[in-house]
Each structure stands twice: as C-alpha cells, then as structure tokens.
Design a protein around this motif. Structure first.
Motif, PDB file in Angstrom:
ATOM      1  N   VAL A 287       0.829  -1.203   0.000  1.00  0.00           N
ATOM      2  CA  VAL A 287       0.000   0.000   0.000  1.00  0.00           C
ATOM      3  C   VAL A 287       0.864   1.254   0.000  1.00  0.00           C
ATOM      4  CG1 VAL A 287      -1.596   1.359   1.414  1.00  0.00           C
ATOM      5  CG2 VAL A 287      -2.064  -1.058   0.970  1.00  0.00           C
ATOM      6  N   HIS A 288       1.925   1.255   0.780  1.00  0.00           N
ATOM      7  CA  HIS A 288       2.825   2.411   0.796  1.00  0.00           C
ATOM      8  C   HIS A 288       3.499   2.619  -0.565  1.00  0.00           C
ATOM      9  CE1 HIS A 288       2.737   4.074   4.813  1.00  0.00           C
ATOM     10  NE2 HIS A 288       2.717   2.857   5.318  1.00  0.00           N
ATOM     11  N   GLU A 289       3.935   1.533  -1.180  1.00  0.00           N
ATOM     12  CA  GLU A 289       4.581   1.665  -2.495  1.00  0.00           C
ATOM     13  C   GLU A 289       3.572   2.117  -3.547  1.00  0.00           C
ATOM     14  OE1 GLU A 289       7.568   1.089  -5.666  1.00  0.00           O
ATOM     15  OE2 GLU A 289       7.338   1.979  -3.673  1.00  0.00           O
ATOM     16  N   LEU A 290       2.357   1.639  -3.465  1.00  0.00           N
ATOM     17  CA  LEU A 290       1.321   2.070  -4.402  1.00  0.00           C
ATOM     18  C   LEU A 290       0.980   3.542  -4.196  1.00  0.00           C
ATOM     19  CD1 LEU A 290      -0.860  -1.143  -4.148  1.00  0.00           C
ATOM     20  CD2 LEU A 290       0.199  -0.314  -6.265  1.00  0.00           C
ATOM     21  N   LEU A 291       0.960   3.983  -2.946  1.00  0.00           N
ATOM     22  CA  LEU A 291       0.750   5.399  -2.683  1.00  0.00           C
ATOM     23  C   LEU A 291       1.845   6.235  -3.338  1.00  0.00           C
ATOM     24  CD1 LEU A 291      -0.349   5.198   1.055  1.00  0.00           C
ATOM     25  CD2 LEU A 291      -1.638   6.375  -0.740  1.00  0.00           C
ATOM     26  N   ARG A 292       3.071   5.764  -3.257  1.00  0.00           N
ATOM     27  CA  ARG A 292       4.179   6.481  -3.901  1.00  0.00           C
ATOM     28  C   ARG A 292       4.053   6.464  -5.407  1.00  0.00           C
ATOM     29  NH1 ARG A 292       8.616   5.827  -6.822  1.00  0.00           N
ATOM     30  NH2 ARG A 292       8.225   3.592  -7.057  1.00  0.00           N
ATOM     31  N   TRP A 293       3.736   5.309  -5.966  1.00  0.00           N
ATOM     32  CA  TRP A 293       3.833   5.106  -7.419  1.00  0.00           C
ATOM     33  C   TRP A 293       2.599   5.618  -8.161  1.00  0.00           C
ATOM     34  CZ3 TRP A 293       1.926   2.194 -11.604  1.00  0.00           C
ATOM     35  CH2 TRP A 293       2.807   2.060 -12.686  1.00  0.00           C
ATOM     36  N   CYS A 294       1.423   5.468  -7.580  1.00  0.00           N
ATOM     37  CA  CYS A 294       0.214   5.859  -8.310  1.00  0.00           C
ATOM     38  C   CYS A 294      -0.831   6.513  -7.416  1.00  0.00           C
ATOM     39  CB  CYS A 294      -0.394   4.651  -9.031  1.00  0.00           C
ATOM     40  SG  CYS A 294      -0.905   3.285  -7.950  1.00  0.00           S
ATOM     41  N   GLY A 295      -0.385   7.232  -6.390  1.00  0.00           N
ATOM     42  CA  GLY A 295      -1.330   7.985  -5.567  1.00  0.00           C
ATOM     43  C   GLY A 295      -2.100   8.975  -6.426  1.00  0.00           C
ATOM     44  N   PRO A 296      -3.384   9.192  -6.161  1.00  0.00           N
ATOM     45  CA  PRO A 296      -4.201  10.034  -7.047  1.00  0.00           C
ATOM     46  C   PRO A 296      -3.944  11.529  -6.908  1.00  0.00           C
ATOM     47  CG  PRO A 296      -5.516   9.297  -5.192  1.00  0.00           C
ATOM     48  CD  PRO A 296      -4.187   8.591  -5.077  1.00  0.00           C
ATOM     49  N   VAL A 297      -3.397  11.977  -5.778  1.00  0.00           N
ATOM     50  CA  VAL A 297      -3.169  13.410  -5.561  1.00  0.00           C
ATOM     51  C   VAL A 297      -1.771  13.756  -6.056  1.00  0.00           C
ATOM     52  CG1 VAL A 297      -3.156  15.296  -3.898  1.00  0.00           C
ATOM     53  CG2 VAL A 297      -4.692  13.353  -3.563  1.00  0.00           C
ATOM     54  N   GLU A 396      -4.241   0.200 -22.443  1.00  0.00           N
ATOM     55  CA  GLU A 396      -4.113   1.448 -23.203  1.00  0.00           C
ATOM     56  C   GLU A 396      -5.466   2.047 -23.578  1.00  0.00           C
ATOM     57  OE1 GLU A 396      -3.403  -2.045 -26.037  1.00  0.00           O
ATOM     58  OE2 GLU A 396      -2.814  -1.437 -24.015  1.00  0.00           O
ATOM     59  N   THR A 397      -6.544   1.304 -23.418  1.00  0.00           N
ATOM     60  CA  THR A 397      -7.868   1.843 -23.744  1.00  0.00           C
ATOM     61  C   THR A 397      -8.561   2.474 -22.545  1.00  0.00           C
ATOM     62  OG1 THR A 397      -9.039  -0.239 -23.288  1.00  0.00           O
ATOM     63  CG2 THR A 397      -8.131   0.069 -25.526  1.00  0.00           C
ATOM     64  N   LEU A 398      -7.976   2.344 -21.364  1.00  0.00           N
ATOM     65  CA  LEU A 398      -8.574   2.946 -20.176  1.00  0.00           C
ATOM     66  C   LEU A 398      -8.417   4.462 -20.236  1.00  0.00           C
ATOM     67  CD1 LEU A 398      -7.279   0.486 -17.437  1.00  0.00           C
ATOM     68  CD2 LEU A 398      -9.529   0.522 -18.537  1.00  0.00           C
ATOM     69  N   ASN A 399      -9.445   5.180 -19.826  1.00  0.00           N
ATOM     70  CA  ASN A 399      -9.437   6.639 -19.898  1.00  0.00           C
ATOM     71  C   ASN A 399      -9.214   7.243 -18.521  1.00  0.00           C
ATOM     72  OD1 ASN A 399     -10.022   6.803 -22.706  1.00  0.00           O
ATOM     73  ND2 ASN A 399     -12.163   6.332 -22.265  1.00  0.00           N
ATOM     74  N   TRP A 400      -8.281   8.195 -18.482  1.00  0.00           N
ATOM     75  CA  TRP A 400      -8.005   8.937 -17.258  1.00  0.00           C
ATOM     76  C   TRP A 400      -8.740  10.272 -17.314  1.00  0.00           C
ATOM     77  CZ3 TRP A 400      -5.173   6.627 -13.412  1.00  0.00           C
ATOM     78  CH2 TRP A 400      -4.489   5.462 -13.787  1.00  0.00           C
ATOM     79  N   GLN A 401      -9.294  10.691 -16.206  1.00  0.00           N
ATOM     80  CA  GLN A 401     -10.057  11.933 -16.182  1.00  0.00           C
ATOM     81  C   GLN A 401      -9.115  13.133 -16.294  1.00  0.00           C
ATOM     82  OE1 GLN A 401     -13.134  12.327 -13.238  1.00  0.00           O
ATOM     83  NE2 GLN A 401     -13.246  10.121 -12.940  1.00  0.00           N
ATOM     84  N   PRO A 402      -9.423  14.069 -17.170  1.00  0.00           N
ATOM     85  CA  PRO A 402      -8.588  15.267 -17.308  1.00  0.00           C
ATOM     86  C   PRO A 402      -8.864  16.274 -16.206  1.00  0.00           C
ATOM     87  CG  PRO A 402     -10.415  15.384 -18.851  1.00  0.00           C
ATOM     88  CD  PRO A 402     -10.538  14.049 -18.147  1.00  0.00           C
ATOM     89  N   VAL A 403      -8.452  15.932 -14.976  1.00  0.00           N
ATOM     90  CA  VAL A 403      -8.703  16.769 -13.811  1.00  0.00           C
ATOM     91  C   VAL A 403      -7.365  17.300 -13.312  1.00  0.00           C
ATOM     92  CG1 VAL A 403      -9.660  16.866 -11.479  1.00  0.00           C
ATOM     93  CG2 VAL A 403     -10.717  15.389 -13.200  1.00  0.00           C
ATOM     94  N   SER A 404      -7.267  18.603 -13.184  1.00  0.00           N
ATOM     95  CA  SER A 404      -6.017  19.214 -12.749  1.00  0.00           C
ATOM     96  C   SER A 404      -5.649  18.762 -11.344  1.00  0.00           C
ATOM     97  CB  SER A 404      -6.147  20.739 -12.780  1.00  0.00           C
ATOM     98  OG  SER A 404      -4.969  21.355 -12.337  1.00  0.00           O
ATOM     99  N   GLY A 405      -4.400  18.327 -11.183  1.00  0.00           N
ATOM    100  CA  GLY A 405      -3.892  17.965  -9.869  1.00  0.00           C
ATOM    101  C   GLY A 405      -4.260  16.585  -9.392  1.00  0.00           C
ATOM    102  N   MET A 406      -5.007  15.820 -10.183  1.00  0.00           N
ATOM    103  CA  MET A 406      -5.432  14.486  -9.788  1.00  0.00           C
ATOM    104  C   MET A 406      -5.137  13.491 -10.906  1.00  0.00           C
ATOM    105  SD  MET A 406      -6.877  14.565  -6.709  1.00  0.00           S
ATOM    106  CE  MET A 406      -7.985  13.147  -6.631  1.00  0.00           C
ATOM    107  N   ARG A 407      -4.976  12.241 -10.529  1.00  0.00           N
ATOM    108  CA  ARG A 407      -4.807  11.156 -11.485  1.00  0.00           C
ATOM    109  C   ARG A 407      -5.822  10.087 -11.142  1.00  0.00           C
ATOM    110  NH1 ARG A 407      -3.331  10.484 -16.615  1.00  0.00           N
ATOM    111  NH2 ARG A 407      -1.993   8.699 -17.017  1.00  0.00           N
ATOM    112  N   LYS A 408      -6.929  10.051 -11.925  1.00  0.00           N
ATOM    113  CA  LYS A 408      -7.970   9.087 -11.614  1.00  0.00           C
ATOM    114  C   LYS A 408      -8.642   8.600 -12.885  1.00  0.00           C
ATOM    115  CE  LYS A 408     -11.006  12.885 -10.034  1.00  0.00           C
ATOM    116  NZ  LYS A 408     -11.796  13.348  -8.873  1.00  0.00           N
TER     117      LYS A 408
END
Length: 439
Positions: A287-297, A396-408
């Motif tokens: 969980v800690h490594e995932l927070l580092r690698w792909c945390g949403p904020v 590669e077909t998954l869509n990420w939301q174009p939200v500033s400051g977030m990765r979701k």
C-alpha cells in the motif's frame, strides 16, 4: 529574483504557461519540471505566477515550513479559490463552506480545529472500525458479483466509491438511509462544477438539520463529539457544519481513486501481483509503495509565502504562490532508486513514511491511517476472493479523467474469474505508468 533556485540558477527556465499535457500526462510534466530546476516558475490556469517545487527535499521543506501558508490572505495574495467559486455562480453565503475550512487555516486557528477532530482518527479508533470495514468490504464484493455482466463489473462505481463514502459517513454519523444522497451530492461537487450552487445549498441545509438532530439525540459519532466541543464555545455553527462537510468530501474521493489506481497497477504488473498472492503479509508494505507510485493526488494546495524565505536550494519573496508537486517528489531518483519501478518490496532509505502522498507537516492528511486501513482490507479481500482477477479491457484503452492535480480513472472494468481481454492485446503490458514516460 523571487523563487530563483540557488544551486540551479544556470538551468532555471523562463516562465511558462501550463504545458498542454499537464492533464493527460501529468507525471511526465512534473518529472520534467523537477529536473529543470529546484523551483520552476509557471503560470496557473488563471494567468497568475506560481512556483512549482518537485524535488523530494524541497517538497518536504515547503510543506513543513510555517512561512508557507494555506490561507492566501495571510500573505496578502489574491483569493483565487474564492474568485473561482464566484465565477461559478456560487452564492456568497455558501462560499465559506468550501473556502474557509480546516485546510484553509494556519497556525493557531488550524491547530484549534484539528485538535477538535483528531480524536476521531486515532489509531485506536481506526482499529476499532476495522471489523466494520471488513464487513462492508465483503458486502460490496457480494454486490460486485451480483452486478457483473458476462463476469465483468466496473470497480470504481460498484466498489471503490461506495466503500469510503460508507466508512466516512459511519464515522461522522450520517444515517444509512441518507448515504446514497450524500454520494450523489459529493460526486456532483467533484465532477459537475457547473452545478456547484444547486448541489452545495441542499448539502449544507441537510448537514445543519443533521447537527440539530444529533444535538437532541447524541450518538457515538463525530458530529456528537463536535457538538460537545461546541458547548465549550470552541466551534461556531458554521465551523461545525463546515467540518462535517470537509471530512465527508475529502474522506472518500481520494480514497476511492487510490483503490482503483492500486488495482490497476497490480493487474498491469503481474510480477508484483504474484508477490502479493504468494505472501499477503506484504499488503501493508504494498500500500505504501502504491501510494508512492500511483497515488491520485499529484500536487498540494497552493502555499503562500508570508515572509521572505531563503531555503538554501531556493529563495522566495513574501506573497509568492508555491505548489508542491507530490508526483515529482514521489518519483525523485534522489530519494527513490529506480523510481519508475513499482516494487512492493522496496525498502526506504530512512525509517517512516518516505512518500509524500499524504503531504507532510502540520497539514499531513488527518485520515491517512483510515485510508491505509481501507486499502489494506480491500486489496486483501478482493484478491483472495478472485485470484484470477484481471482487467476486462486493454490497459491502453482505459481513460483517465482530465482533472487538474489528480490522477484518476473514469472506469475500471474488471473480469472477476478469468483473463480474457482482446485477443490481440498483450495481457501483461500496462503501458507507461508513473515515471516511465520519456520527457
């Protein structure tokens, strides 16, 4: 020059507008800025100047330094958040409920508010919640299976969002019958800014009525505790309602997206997934490594410099706006060897939490422990329930939301009992992840 890096003057860039790929490929943008200079000048979306700090040492020092305040008024800076809300048509009497919160306070005012709410998030209180979180997780997994069509279900809508909103509502004291409405309201606040006024008004009214109900019938929940604190003249009515709103809104969106990002990361890194299956005791470390690698904020709230500050690696003037790029810090090779690798067995160079996904300093995330517990329980039970869990779409077909400051993600379709994607899609290819893109 304000914000001029001391040790990197020869490579400090000129002032740039936000890069066009800051929404579609943010990790690449913050990686590039981090390597250009210790503090990069950039125009925000409204045209104002801010300094982006992306190196691990710099991010930690900015977040911990009391001269870098959350409240722009304390630095004589423009009230950009308030102005943005006015531009969206939000009524003046509603603005304080979003712009005058625990996150917007500093110093003694912040300590006072945080002290009142902190008892709800102690390790003991969170540990006591664990059995309830486990039951909620199992119930939602049952519902996932029931709603699966051709063995496929969207993890975000059927699990990742319902779990944290239910947990935080139970902690705060929102009745079960009202939680679907809370989910609709908070979802609208996150994704439908054009409806901000028509959403926030009913939410504030409901919360006021809930406070009055708890005032007459106290219970073992956070609202009742805050009312008791209010009886000591330490919380105004607006502060109490604002605190409840802030905790519910902040307490579910980031956790939901972290759960989805974590499942995506593990399913697109089969070697790491195999390690978890072989040894579930690795999950807390994972969980800690995932927070580092792909945390949403990806970035902090803007900090405003209250007095001239020379930090050694950069100097700032009073009134400067500074943004800490958490993404850059979490993928800084100065702190994390081979940061582009997802490695759930990673050992930090120092004791404690090396990543900055929960921030640092006085505004370190109040609900960090609760978020970690939910992630640990959710991942353990999800992977134990469906050992053959896989993506139901090519990565590669998954869509990420174009939200500033977030990765979701917008959706995360999962196949519960098999690994059947498009025949021509390589099943173990994730596409580039955080820190893996060329810049």
């Amino acid at each position: 020059m304000s914000g001029q890096p001391v040790s990197d003057q020869q490579q400090s860039p000129g002032v740039h507008a936000p890069p066009p790929n800051v929404l579609t490929d943010p990790h690449a943008v913050y990686t590039q800025m981090r390597e250009q200079a210790a503090a990069c000048p950039m125009r925000s979306l409204d045209g104002s100047l801010m300094w982006v700090v992306g190196r691990h040492e710099g991010v930690r020092s900015v977040l911990a330094d009391p001269r870098f305040a959350n409240d722009p008024a304390s630095a004589g800076a423009p009230l950009m958040q308030v102005n943005a809300m006015r531009n969206l048509g939000l009524a003046e009497d509603l603005i304080p409920y979003l712009a005058d919160t625990l996150l917007d306070s500093d110093g003694a005012a912040h300590s006072r508010l945080r002290r009142l709410v902190a008892p709800a998030f102690t390790a003991r209180r969170i540990l006591a919640l664990r059995p309830r979180i486990e039951r909620l997780t199992d119930d939602l997994l049952d519902e996932m299976a029931e709603h699966a069509e051709d063995d496929v279900v969207d993890f975000l809508s059927r699990f990742a969002y319902p779990l944290p909103i239910t947990v935080i509502c139970e902690l705060v004291g929102v009745p079960m019958a009202d939680r679907p409405a809370w989910l609709r309201w908070t979802h609208a606040l996150s994704f439908e800014q054009e409806r901000l006024g028509e959403t926030l008004g009913p939410l504030v009214d409901y919360t006021r009525s809930l406070v009055e109900h708890r005032r007459a019938r106290p219970a073992d929940d956070l609202i009742s505790e805050l009312i008791r604190a209010q009886d000591g003249d330490r919380l105004t009515d607006r502060e109490l309602v604002t605190m409840v709103l802030s905790l519910v809104i902040a307490g579910h969106d980031t956790t939901a997206n972290f759960l989805a990002n974590s499942v995506w990361a593990l399913l697109t890194h089969p070697d790491q997934l195999a390690l978890v299956h072989a040894d579930p005791e690795l999950i807390p470390q994972a969980v800690h490594e995932l927070l580092r690698w792909c945390g949403p904020v990806l970035v902090s709230r803007l900090r405003y410099v209250t007095e001239d500050a020379d930090l050694g690696w950069a100097s700032f003037q009073a009134g400067d706006a500074v943004m800490a790029a958490l993404s850059g810090a979490n993928h800084d090779p100065r702190e994390f060897p081979h940061p582009e690798r997802l490695d759930i067995t990673r050992r930090n160079r120092t004791r404690g939490e090396a990543h900055v996904s929960f921030g640092a300093g006085p505004h370190y995330c109040l609900g960090a422990g609760l978020a970690r517990h939910q992630a640990e329980i959710a991942l353990a039970r999800l992977l134990a329930r469906w050992p053959s869990l896989s993506l139901a779409a090519s990565p590669e077909t998954l869509n990420w939301q174009p939200v500033s400051g977030m990765r979701k993600l917008q959706r995360l379709p999962l196949r519960l009992n098999g690994h059947r994607v498009a025949d021509d899609a390589p099943p173990t290819t994730a596409g580039p992840g955080p820190g893996e893109r060329s810049t």
